[in-house]
Motif scaffolding. Structure first.
Motif, PDB file in Angstrom:
ATOM      1  N   PHE A  14      -2.926  -1.795  -1.142  1.00  0.00           N
ATOM      2  CA  PHE A  14      -1.995  -1.915  -2.264  1.00  0.00           C
ATOM      3  C   PHE A  14      -2.375  -3.020  -3.243  1.00  0.00           C
ATOM      4  CE2 PHE A  14       0.543   0.400   0.808  1.00  0.00           C
ATOM      5  CZ  PHE A  14       1.203   1.325   0.030  1.00  0.00           C
ATOM      6  N   ARG A  15      -3.109  -4.018  -2.751  1.00  0.00           N
ATOM      7  CA  ARG A  15      -3.529  -5.141  -3.612  1.00  0.00           C
ATOM      8  C   ARG A  15      -4.993  -5.503  -3.353  1.00  0.00           C
ATOM      9  NH1 ARG A  15       1.766  -8.203  -1.897  1.00  0.00           N
ATOM     10  NH2 ARG A  15       3.238  -7.124  -3.234  1.00  0.00           N
ATOM     11  N   PRO A  16      -5.873  -4.543  -3.544  1.00  0.00           N
ATOM     12  CA  PRO A  16      -7.287  -4.842  -3.261  1.00  0.00           C
ATOM     13  C   PRO A  16      -7.844  -5.889  -4.220  1.00  0.00           C
ATOM     14  CG  PRO A  16      -7.082  -2.710  -4.312  1.00  0.00           C
ATOM     15  CD  PRO A  16      -5.686  -3.208  -4.065  1.00  0.00           C
ATOM     16  N   GLU A  17      -8.508  -6.860  -3.674  1.00  0.00           N
ATOM     17  CA  GLU A  17      -9.123  -7.910  -4.490  1.00  0.00           C
ATOM     18  C   GLU A  17     -10.633  -7.751  -4.452  1.00  0.00           C
ATOM     19  OE1 GLU A  17      -7.753 -11.838  -3.602  1.00  0.00           O
ATOM     20  OE2 GLU A  17      -5.694 -11.150  -3.313  1.00  0.00           O
ATOM     21  N   GLY A  18     -11.238  -7.779  -5.617  1.00  0.00           N
ATOM     22  CA  GLY A  18     -12.686  -7.696  -5.696  1.00  0.00           C
ATOM     23  C   GLY A  18     -13.250  -6.328  -5.374  1.00  0.00           C
ATOM     24  N   LYS A  19     -12.411  -5.297  -5.454  1.00  0.00           N
ATOM     25  CA  LYS A  19     -12.859  -3.933  -5.151  1.00  0.00           C
ATOM     26  C   LYS A  19     -12.830  -3.098  -6.422  1.00  0.00           C
ATOM     27  CE  LYS A  19     -13.073  -4.431  -0.623  1.00  0.00           C
ATOM     28  NZ  LYS A  19     -14.130  -4.006   0.265  1.00  0.00           N
ATOM     29  N   SER A  20     -13.769  -2.196  -6.527  1.00  0.00           N
ATOM     30  CA  SER A  20     -13.843  -1.307  -7.684  1.00  0.00           C
ATOM     31  C   SER A  20     -12.812  -0.196  -7.563  1.00  0.00           C
ATOM     32  CB  SER A  20     -15.234  -0.687  -7.783  1.00  0.00           C
ATOM     33  OG  SER A  20     -16.206  -1.692  -7.971  1.00  0.00           O
ATOM     34  N   PRO A  21     -12.271   0.250  -8.690  1.00  0.00           N
ATOM     35  CA  PRO A  21     -11.298   1.343  -8.647  1.00  0.00           C
ATOM     36  C   PRO A  21     -11.966   2.685  -8.369  1.00  0.00           C
ATOM     37  CG  PRO A  21     -11.736   0.738 -10.906  1.00  0.00           C
ATOM     38  CD  PRO A  21     -12.477  -0.247 -10.041  1.00  0.00           C
ATOM     39  N   TYR A  22     -11.167   3.637  -7.961  1.00  0.00           N
ATOM     40  CA  TYR A  22     -11.594   5.027  -7.867  1.00  0.00           C
ATOM     41  C   TYR A  22     -11.354   5.622  -9.250  1.00  0.00           C
ATOM     42  CZ  TYR A  22     -11.642   9.951  -6.498  1.00  0.00           C
ATOM     43  OH  TYR A  22     -11.929  11.284  -6.409  1.00  0.00           O
ATOM     44  N   ILE A  23     -12.364   6.205  -9.847  1.00  0.00           N
ATOM     45  CA  ILE A  23     -12.229   6.768 -11.192  1.00  0.00           C
ATOM     46  C   ILE A  23     -11.935   8.257 -11.066  1.00  0.00           C
ATOM     47  CG2 ILE A  23     -13.312   7.129 -13.438  1.00  0.00           C
ATOM     48  CD1 ILE A  23     -12.872   4.160 -12.722  1.00  0.00           C
ATOM     49  N   PHE A  24     -10.795   8.656 -11.597  1.00  0.00           N
ATOM     50  CA  PHE A  24     -10.374  10.050 -11.548  1.00  0.00           C
ATOM     51  C   PHE A  24     -10.092  10.536 -12.963  1.00  0.00           C
ATOM     52  CE2 PHE A  24      -6.904  13.203 -11.186  1.00  0.00           C
ATOM     53  CZ  PHE A  24      -7.624  14.195 -10.542  1.00  0.00           C
ATOM     54  N   GLU A  83       3.787   4.974   5.704  1.00  0.00           N
ATOM     55  CA  GLU A  83       3.645   4.087   6.868  1.00  0.00           C
ATOM     56  C   GLU A  83       3.429   2.639   6.448  1.00  0.00           C
ATOM     57  OE1 GLU A  83       0.550   3.346  10.594  1.00  0.00           O
ATOM     58  OE2 GLU A  83       0.216   5.045   9.252  1.00  0.00           O
ATOM     59  N   LEU A  84       2.613   2.418   5.432  1.00  0.00           N
ATOM     60  CA  LEU A  84       2.216   1.062   5.083  1.00  0.00           C
ATOM     61  C   LEU A  84       3.031   0.419   3.968  1.00  0.00           C
ATOM     62  CD1 LEU A  84      -1.668   1.422   5.262  1.00  0.00           C
ATOM     63  CD2 LEU A  84      -0.132   0.408   6.965  1.00  0.00           C
ATOM     64  N   LYS A  85       3.693   1.201   3.151  1.00  0.00           N
ATOM     65  CA  LYS A  85       4.450   0.641   2.016  1.00  0.00           C
ATOM     66  C   LYS A  85       5.443  -0.442   2.440  1.00  0.00           C
ATOM     67  CE  LYS A  85       5.884   0.487  -2.255  1.00  0.00           C
ATOM     68  NZ  LYS A  85       5.110  -0.140  -3.295  1.00  0.00           N
ATOM     69  N   PRO A  86       6.149  -0.308   3.550  1.00  0.00           N
ATOM     70  CA  PRO A  86       7.095  -1.359   3.952  1.00  0.00           C
ATOM     71  C   PRO A  86       6.442  -2.705   4.268  1.00  0.00           C
ATOM     72  CG  PRO A  86       7.574   0.675   5.140  1.00  0.00           C
ATOM     73  CD  PRO A  86       6.269   0.873   4.419  1.00  0.00           C
ATOM     74  N   TYR A  87       5.135  -2.729   4.454  1.00  0.00           N
ATOM     75  CA  TYR A  87       4.450  -3.969   4.838  1.00  0.00           C
ATOM     76  C   TYR A  87       3.950  -4.754   3.632  1.00  0.00           C
ATOM     77  CZ  TYR A  87       4.852  -2.303   9.546  1.00  0.00           C
ATOM     78  OH  TYR A  87       5.375  -1.877  10.748  1.00  0.00           O
ATOM     79  N   ILE A  88       4.265  -4.278   2.442  1.00  0.00           N
ATOM     80  CA  ILE A  88       3.884  -5.010   1.217  1.00  0.00           C
ATOM     81  C   ILE A  88       5.044  -5.873   0.771  1.00  0.00           C
ATOM     82  CG2 ILE A  88       3.416  -4.661  -1.241  1.00  0.00           C
ATOM     83  CD1 ILE A  88       0.992  -4.481   0.494  1.00  0.00           C
TER      84      ILE A  88
END
Length: 88
Positions: A14-24, A83-88
């Motif tokens: 949800f908050r990737p740092e230093g990672k490239s986006p997926y281009i769609f 599953e993971l959204k509540p952990y942000i």
């Protein structure tokens, strides 16, 4: 997966740092929220690309699920999102 692991995984997706986006279609999808929001636009042909991007962000488990069942990738992404959204 333990709660601490889910927290770490959620942060990476949800908050990737230093990672490239997926281009769609020329639009950068920067995180899991963006991916979820644009799932309706995917045809299904993008499943393996999405799997590789999620693995790049640190979620090898979801990437493996998608690779095993590429036709179900939208459902797999949505399940992981919920599953993971509540952990942000």
């Amino acid at each position: 997966m333990a709660d601490g692991d889910k927290h770490d995984m959620a942060r990476g997706l949800f908050r990737p740092e230093g990672k490239s986006p997926y281009i769609f279609n020329g639009k950068p999808l920067n995180n899991f929220n963006d991916l979820k929001d644009y799932l309706v636009a995917f045809t299904g042909a993008e499943a393996l690309w999405v799997a590789s991007w999620l693995e790049y962000l640190g979620d090898a488990e979801t990437a493996d699920r998608i690779r095993r069942r590429p036709r179900d990738f939208k459902d797999i992404v949505l399940k992981r999102y919920r599953e993971l959204k509540p952990y942000i």
